[in-house]
Design a protein around this motif. Sequence first.
Motif, PDB file in Angstrom:
ATOM      1  N   SER A 214     -22.448  25.539  24.093  1.00  0.00           N
ATOM      2  CA  SER A 214     -22.605  24.757  25.325  1.00  0.00           C
ATOM      3  C   SER A 214     -24.007  24.187  25.468  1.00  0.00           C
ATOM      4  CB  SER A 214     -22.273  25.627  26.538  1.00  0.00           C
ATOM      5  OG  SER A 214     -23.104  26.796  26.560  1.00  0.00           O
ATOM      6  N   TYR A 215     -24.988  24.768  24.766  1.00  0.00           N
ATOM      7  CA  TYR A 215     -26.339  24.212  24.799  1.00  0.00           C
ATOM      8  C   TYR A 215     -26.368  22.910  23.990  1.00  0.00           C
ATOM      9  CZ  TYR A 215     -28.014  28.676  26.637  1.00  0.00           C
ATOM     10  OH  TYR A 215     -28.229  29.789  27.412  1.00  0.00           O
ATOM     11  N   SER A 216     -27.247  22.006  24.385  1.00  0.00           N
ATOM     12  CA  SER A 216     -27.368  20.750  23.649  1.00  0.00           C
ATOM     13  C   SER A 216     -27.986  21.004  22.276  1.00  0.00           C
ATOM     14  CB  SER A 216     -28.229  19.755  24.426  1.00  0.00           C
ATOM     15  OG  SER A 216     -29.561  20.226  24.538  1.00  0.00           O
ATOM     16  N   THR A 217     -27.894  20.009  21.412  1.00  0.00           N
ATOM     17  CA  THR A 217     -28.434  20.149  20.060  1.00  0.00           C
ATOM     18  C   THR A 217     -29.940  20.395  20.085  1.00  0.00           C
ATOM     19  OG1 THR A 217     -26.715  18.678  19.206  1.00  0.00           O
ATOM     20  CG2 THR A 217     -28.641  19.031  17.807  1.00  0.00           C
ATOM     21  N   GLY A 218     -30.656  19.664  20.940  1.00  0.00           N
ATOM     22  CA  GLY A 218     -32.101  19.853  21.030  1.00  0.00           C
ATOM     23  C   GLY A 218     -32.478  21.213  21.578  1.00  0.00           C
ATOM     24  N   ALA A 219     -31.718  21.688  22.607  1.00  0.00           N
ATOM     25  CA  ALA A 219     -32.016  22.994  23.184  1.00  0.00           C
ATOM     26  C   ALA A 219     -31.755  24.101  22.181  1.00  0.00           C
ATOM     27  CB  ALA A 219     -31.177  23.206  24.438  1.00  0.00           C
ATOM     28  N   ARG A 220     -30.657  24.009  21.426  1.00  0.00           N
ATOM     29  CA  ARG A 220     -30.377  25.032  20.424  1.00  0.00           C
ATOM     30  C   ARG A 220     -31.441  25.051  19.326  1.00  0.00           C
ATOM     31  NH1 ARG A 220     -24.559  24.656  18.098  1.00  0.00           N
ATOM     32  NH2 ARG A 220     -24.899  22.425  18.385  1.00  0.00           N
ATOM     33  N   ALA A 221     -31.907  23.866  18.952  1.00  0.00           N
ATOM     34  CA  ALA A 221     -32.946  23.818  17.921  1.00  0.00           C
ATOM     35  C   ALA A 221     -34.216  24.511  18.396  1.00  0.00           C
ATOM     36  CB  ALA A 221     -33.235  22.364  17.545  1.00  0.00           C
ATOM     37  N   LEU A 222     -34.614  24.288  19.644  1.00  0.00           N
ATOM     38  CA  LEU A 222     -35.815  24.945  20.186  1.00  0.00           C
ATOM     39  C   LEU A 222     -35.625  26.454  20.296  1.00  0.00           C
ATOM     40  CD1 LEU A 222     -36.861  22.389  22.972  1.00  0.00           C
ATOM     41  CD2 LEU A 222     -37.939  22.751  20.747  1.00  0.00           C
ATOM     42  N   LEU A 223     -34.443  26.877  20.732  1.00  0.00           N
ATOM     43  CA  LEU A 223     -34.184  28.314  20.857  1.00  0.00           C
ATOM     44  C   LEU A 223     -34.183  28.994  19.495  1.00  0.00           C
ATOM     45  CD1 LEU A 223     -31.396  28.231  23.591  1.00  0.00           C
ATOM     46  CD2 LEU A 223     -33.756  29.036  23.872  1.00  0.00           C
ATOM     47  N   LEU A 224     -33.575  28.356  18.504  1.00  0.00           N
ATOM     48  CA  LEU A 224     -33.569  28.929  17.154  1.00  0.00           C
ATOM     49  C   LEU A 224     -34.974  28.976  16.570  1.00  0.00           C
ATOM     50  CD1 LEU A 224     -30.346  27.311  15.645  1.00  0.00           C
ATOM     51  CD2 LEU A 224     -30.698  29.707  16.228  1.00  0.00           C
ATOM     52  N   GLN A 225     -35.742  27.923  16.796  1.00  0.00           N
ATOM     53  CA  GLN A 225     -37.120  27.910  16.301  1.00  0.00           C
ATOM     54  C   GLN A 225     -37.936  29.030  16.932  1.00  0.00           C
ATOM     55  OE1 GLN A 225     -39.258  24.343  17.242  1.00  0.00           O
ATOM     56  NE2 GLN A 225     -40.943  24.785  15.856  1.00  0.00           N
ATOM     57  N   SER A 226     -37.755  29.239  18.237  1.00  0.00           N
ATOM     58  CA  SER A 226     -38.470  30.321  18.912  1.00  0.00           C
ATOM     59  C   SER A 226     -38.036  31.684  18.381  1.00  0.00           C
ATOM     60  CB  SER A 226     -38.230  30.240  20.418  1.00  0.00           C
ATOM     61  OG  SER A 226     -38.862  31.308  21.087  1.00  0.00           O
ATOM     62  N   ALA A 227     -36.731  31.863  18.159  1.00  0.00           N
ATOM     63  CA  ALA A 227     -36.245  33.142  17.648  1.00  0.00           C
ATOM     64  C   ALA A 227     -36.791  33.416  16.250  1.00  0.00           C
ATOM     65  CB  ALA A 227     -34.720  33.139  17.629  1.00  0.00           C
ATOM     66  N   VAL A 228     -36.781  32.409  15.379  1.00  0.00           N
ATOM     67  CA  VAL A 228     -37.294  32.595  14.012  1.00  0.00           C
ATOM     68  C   VAL A 228     -38.779  32.919  14.041  1.00  0.00           C
ATOM     69  CG1 VAL A 228     -37.719  31.421  11.831  1.00  0.00           C
ATOM     70  CG2 VAL A 228     -35.515  31.169  12.969  1.00  0.00           C
ATOM     71  N   ARG A 229     -39.531  32.230  14.880  1.00  0.00           N
ATOM     72  CA  ARG A 229     -40.977  32.478  14.946  1.00  0.00           C
ATOM     73  C   ARG A 229     -41.264  33.904  15.417  1.00  0.00           C
ATOM     74  NH1 ARG A 229     -42.079  28.534  17.806  1.00  0.00           N
ATOM     75  NH2 ARG A 229     -42.178  29.533  19.843  1.00  0.00           N
ATOM     76  N   GLN A 230     -40.539  34.384  16.434  1.00  0.00           N
ATOM     77  CA  GLN A 230     -40.783  35.736  16.947  1.00  0.00           C
ATOM     78  C   GLN A 230     -40.323  36.804  15.959  1.00  0.00           C
ATOM     79  OE1 GLN A 230     -39.775  36.417  21.157  1.00  0.00           O
ATOM     80  NE2 GLN A 230     -39.386  34.207  21.325  1.00  0.00           N
ATOM     81  N   LEU A 231     -39.200  36.570  15.299  1.00  0.00           N
ATOM     82  CA  LEU A 231     -38.694  37.570  14.359  1.00  0.00           C
ATOM     83  C   LEU A 231     -39.592  37.681  13.131  1.00  0.00           C
ATOM     84  CD1 LEU A 231     -34.886  36.765  14.556  1.00  0.00           C
ATOM     85  CD2 LEU A 231     -36.022  38.804  15.425  1.00  0.00           C
ATOM     86  N   THR A 232     -40.002  36.550  12.583  1.00  0.00           N
ATOM     87  CA  THR A 232     -40.877  36.605  11.406  1.00  0.00           C
ATOM     88  C   THR A 232     -42.240  37.193  11.746  1.00  0.00           C
ATOM     89  OG1 THR A 232     -41.488  34.287  11.837  1.00  0.00           O
ATOM     90  CG2 THR A 232     -39.744  34.700  10.220  1.00  0.00           C
ATOM     91  N   ALA A 233     -42.705  36.995  12.985  1.00  0.00           N
ATOM     92  CA  ALA A 233     -43.969  37.611  13.381  1.00  0.00           C
ATOM     93  C   ALA A 233     -43.867  39.124  13.401  1.00  0.00           C
ATOM     94  CB  ALA A 233     -44.400  37.085  14.756  1.00  0.00           C
ATOM     95  N   GLN A 234     -42.658  39.651  13.591  1.00  0.00           N
ATOM     96  CA  GLN A 234     -42.439  41.093  13.574  1.00  0.00           C
ATOM     97  C   GLN A 234     -42.083  41.609  12.183  1.00  0.00           C
ATOM     98  OE1 GLN A 234     -39.642  42.320  16.594  1.00  0.00           O
ATOM     99  NE2 GLN A 234     -40.608  41.084  18.198  1.00  0.00           N
ATOM    100  N   GLY A 235     -42.135  40.739  11.187  1.00  0.00           N
ATOM    101  CA  GLY A 235     -41.835  41.160   9.821  1.00  0.00           C
ATOM    102  C   GLY A 235     -40.365  41.201   9.498  1.00  0.00           C
ATOM    103  N   ILE A 236     -39.533  40.498  10.265  1.00  0.00           N
ATOM    104  CA  ILE A 236     -38.092  40.457  10.015  1.00  0.00           C
ATOM    105  C   ILE A 236     -37.763  39.124   9.354  1.00  0.00           C
ATOM    106  CG2 ILE A 236     -35.802  40.550  11.062  1.00  0.00           C
ATOM    107  CD1 ILE A 236     -37.029  42.136  13.357  1.00  0.00           C
TER     108      ILE A 236
END
Length: 271
Positions: A214-236
Amino acid sequence: MLPWPPPSAPRRSHLSSQTHSTFATELAAHLPGQWHRRYTGFPPPQDQPHVAGQVWDCGPTHSALLDWDPPTAFLDGPAGEQLCVIPRPRYPRQYLVASLRPDGFKPHHFRGMDEPNGIAVPDDPVRAAAQVARRVLPRYAEALNAVRRSALRQPEPPHRPAAPEVTESLTLIWYPDGVVGAPSASVPAVARTVLYTCCFQYSPHEAAFVLPASYSTGARALLLQSAVRQLTAQGIGVNFRHAAPTPSRPISTAAPTLGAPPGARQPAARR
């Protein structure tokens, strides 16, 4: 008639090699310090691009070596300096003098350095030597010192470091209906908080963490980018995959059984 010389061929210089050789020898004799002309002959035309790559000049000397076929002389200085002397194209009574890049250095040592560009000088060796000593040699010495300091400060190229090894990883899956998610059993416990903060939802009947379509394409891209950045910062480590295609049901090819319709009378047995 066809034009001569052909446009793609290097054009010949107007001065003879003997005149150019004499000028280069006399120029070296009038420069300050122990300068001498290197007696290595004149490079053949196919070597001119190589010589142009050695010239520490982004101006007319570099262009002349690529576009023309001038005789080239090299002058060696008392501290390893090197100068290149060629006739100036279209100017019968002028020469181009430029410095050469020093040997023994790596490309990153020259990064950010101002090139000590060459100059045009008259065919009078005494006047030419005075102009070279005043305008070329000081800039050349300053650039050489800067490159040597760079080599001492950073001998090897600044390679980008590799990523650290990860102990846990998360694979996010793109599903055909546009949902991005992962089965809950494959999501590390430390990653679940990050997914919640990035609008992932836990779907009990699917047993998965999902980011709704239900999220727009741009919103999903930002959310995924934020999730990847936070997870990789934790070593995941984070991977992305497409969902495996759903196998289609095989179509039955058995012939239908032909029978009497319900309620129909059976034929009497033949006696």
